[in-house]
Motif scaffolding. Sequence first.
Motif: not given
Lengths: 457, 202
Positions: A308-312, A323, A327, A330, B116, B119-123, B147
């Motif tokens: 739920s919280g972390g980066m993919r 990945q 992308l 998205f 965006a 999507s968790q694709m960008f920091q 996120f």
Amino acid sequence: MKKRFLAILCDAIPHQSRLDQPLLALAGGCLQWTPSLYLARKDTALFLEIGASVHLFSEKTIQSEVGQLLQDLQLQAQVAVADSLLHSLILARYGSLHPQVLPLSCLLDYLDPLTQETPERRKECETMIDALRSLGISRVAQFLKLPVRELAPRFGVMSLQVRERLLGGWEVLAPLWLPEPPVKERSEGGEGFFSHSVASLMVSFQPLLESLVRRLAKKMHRLTRLKIHLKLDDFATKRPSREWVLDFMFPQAEIAPLLRIMQEKLQKELERMPLPAPVLAIELEVLQSIVCPPTQVTLAGTSVTGGSGGMRGSFTAANLAAQEDSLHSFLNEVAQSLGQEQVFRAVIHEEAVAERAWSRAFKLQKSLPDLTDYIPLRPTQVLRRPEKIALEQNQVVIRQRRYQILRWSEVEEIATHWMDPGSAVVRSYYQLDLHQQSRVWIFKNPQGETYLHGYYG
Amino acid sequence: MTRESRTSITDLRSLLEQKQVKAGLEKHQPAHLLRYRLSSSSLSCGIPMGAITEISGSAKLEWLMQFLLEHQELRVFWIEQQFLLNPQALLQRGLTPDRFIFAECFQDLFACCRKALQSQMFQCIVAPHVFDDPSSLKALQLFSEKFNVMLVLLAEHSSRQAWPLTLQFAVNRLGASEGLAIDLQKNKGGGVILTCLLPAAT
């Protein structure tokens, strides 16, 4: 039953044709006259065996309707009817079957009418034609008059094969073209109707979409264009169906983003124009799909989740493809709502004129230009159209507001594209430091007018 | 006899917190539970991950580019309502354009930001600050927290009643010089500054 062949030879497939594969669309359209279709010559020629259809359609009718179909598809082609596939091809290409009229170059078509031979064999045939020409032979009739016993030793075995074809002794066998069945899924409401709400419709669409994606995955295909069709109760409305087409920027194989895109589209469309009648049936049809490498297809189903919280995931080699898929999903989603032109990467050009300094694209730029020496530091923001400003003593007037000028930079002269007067740019650029305002980038043109072009903000 | 300098209790707490965060990251705890910040050479408090940062002033973009240069690992989604950013300037300031994906969203700014973030694709997501409604900001703050994405809002003027913002500062040019002056207006919660523990951008 006498065989009759109709040949359609397309000159060139236009790049900006309405359909991506116009000849396949043409072949699909020709199925109404005969099921015996042959697609050949690297998908530029179509042959129809119409001998069996003469009781239903006359040759003239078929020819004129083929002409209409070609016009609709914006294709230019030569059409001819003859007793054999080879003769229909020669007639369409050269306008005659008479050996006195046919040029020597048609020997290549006699040898390889479907363009299936290897480049080496075709080259060999071209060499033979050149040798015949050097002897003063320019027509097929002259070639046929040559003594048979001299052909093989002087021009090779190929000359005998061509002669055989010219005399009608060696039949051309073409593979039958069969259309691909459309990939579509349909669900009927049965006794009742589907709900009008988008959320409920999406619940009904989900199994159809899953089935479609599964069918495509088996063929190693991914979705690029999808049609959504709603069949409405025709007792209640004059327009008993609604349909929308979704185009994807990147080939799509994951179901969850597809559902989100569909939901957003339906939400928007049904808010704009609600459904006038109950929904009887729903249908999804794949209008276009493309083949993807097997590695990508196998990874398509696996979405990398980071909790739920972390980066993919981390960027290890194992999940890079996943990945990339995420992308793309998205970007498809964003492009669907904003428009495909509005989501992009920047390609930087080695260009001093700001308007041509970069362009929108989605491919990664392989090599970046070295701008260190050639182009001075550019502003962070550039106006789409330079705005006219006024300079008064030590002040600048921008959008009717006066700013005190603290410092002028050195001039940067730009004079490019002088050979092309239409795109020539002659400007003197300056950076101005203003009091309590971002540094601005202005230029003076040869007419003495001053324009604001950007901000160092 | 010289007296040995004693570390204050706040310093000790800060050190302890930093160690806990590092330990948590190593154990792959959900990142949203870890309040950490990315260091900046010009802003001592750093920039928080999983929170909204508002930057205003006449040199905000110059500062942001400097910050992104210090953190090459950040993948950035840059949203503009009407696209004015000059990507050539990014390259000239040492930033490789392949880390960036740009979007021109016109009126759909909120939806675009939300997508965006989800999507968790960008920091890091950069967007203009045009949100008058605090509820939109609150929603974005919750998304960025959930996120663990750094949301940077670029404002013309610093907003006054923007309680969902965690960090708010203005960057202005020092007269006609190349130097930048930073005016820190709000720094909610503090936090632990780490140089970087994110995976590198591809």
